[in-house]
Design a protein around this motif. Sequence first.
Motif, PDB file in Angstrom:
ATOM      1  N   ALA A   1      -4.298 -71.060 -40.080  1.00  0.00           N
ATOM      2  CA  ALA A   1      -5.173 -69.602 -40.264  1.00  0.00           C
ATOM      3  C   ALA A   1      -5.038 -68.666 -38.546  1.00  0.00           C
ATOM      4  O   ALA A   1      -4.959 -67.610 -38.378  1.00  0.00           O
ATOM      5  N   ALA A   2      -5.532 -69.690 -36.944  1.00  0.00           N
ATOM      6  CA  ALA A   2      -5.216 -69.083 -36.030  1.00  0.00           C
ATOM      7  C   ALA A   2      -3.651 -68.597 -35.866  1.00  0.00           C
ATOM      8  O   ALA A   2      -3.766 -67.557 -35.354  1.00  0.00           O
ATOM      9  N   ASP A   3      -2.856 -69.014 -36.422  1.00  0.00           N
ATOM     10  CA  ASP A   3      -1.473 -68.407 -36.264  1.00  0.00           C
ATOM     11  C   ASP A   3      -0.953 -67.670 -37.501  1.00  0.00           C
ATOM     12  O   ASP A   3       0.099 -66.977 -37.008  1.00  0.00           O
ATOM     13  N   GLY A   4      -2.068 -67.405 -38.522  1.00  0.00           N
ATOM     14  CA  GLY A   4      -1.691 -65.993 -39.464  1.00  0.00           C
ATOM     15  C   GLY A   4      -1.714 -66.369 -40.602  1.00  0.00           C
ATOM     16  O   GLY A   4      -0.619 -65.651 -41.298  1.00  0.00           O
ATOM     17  N   LEU A   5      -1.124 -67.619 -41.002  1.00  0.00           N
ATOM     18  CA  LEU A   5      -0.071 -67.947 -41.993  1.00  0.00           C
ATOM     19  C   LEU A   5      -1.233 -67.725 -42.982  1.00  0.00           C
ATOM     20  O   LEU A   5      -0.593 -68.446 -44.200  1.00  0.00           O
ATOM     21  N   ILE A   6      -2.120 -68.767 -43.186  1.00  0.00           N
ATOM     22  CA  ILE A   6      -3.629 -68.684 -44.089  1.00  0.00           C
ATOM     23  C   ILE A   6      -4.517 -67.704 -44.200  1.00  0.00           C
ATOM     24  O   ILE A   6      -4.360 -67.396 -42.891  1.00  0.00           O
TER      25      ILE A   6
END
Length: 131
Positions: A49-54
């Motif tokens: 989530a922090a990496d913007g993937l989910i």
Amino acid sequence: MTRAAFFVLTALADQPRHGYGILREVEELSDGEVRLRVGTLYGVLDRLAADGLIALDREEVRQGRLRRYYRLTDEGVTALDAEAERMAAGAGAAKRRIAEGRRAGVPARPATEGPAGLEPPTPPGLAGGYA
């Protein structure tokens, strides 16, 4: 990308899932080789989530418990696709090398044997060191 992250993203590729659903799907997708613990799963989910993937898809209350459903983002789809391509290319290279070795008549050695011409490694002693 870690193996756990790869399988979590893969589990979310076709539809949003909640934590327990992700755990089951990861185990099934990996043929039982990857069994995440709940704490590990939520650590992976936080990083993805922090990496913007989910992203959080929705929250539902079921039998008095809150279920958070996660989904892939567009960036997550791109990252998963790139990782799958990277893994496929690596597997293809390994298969080509194995086939080349077989055609060249390179004999396979048992795993207990050391490199060609060398003695097998000495097993560790009682204290974990080498004799």
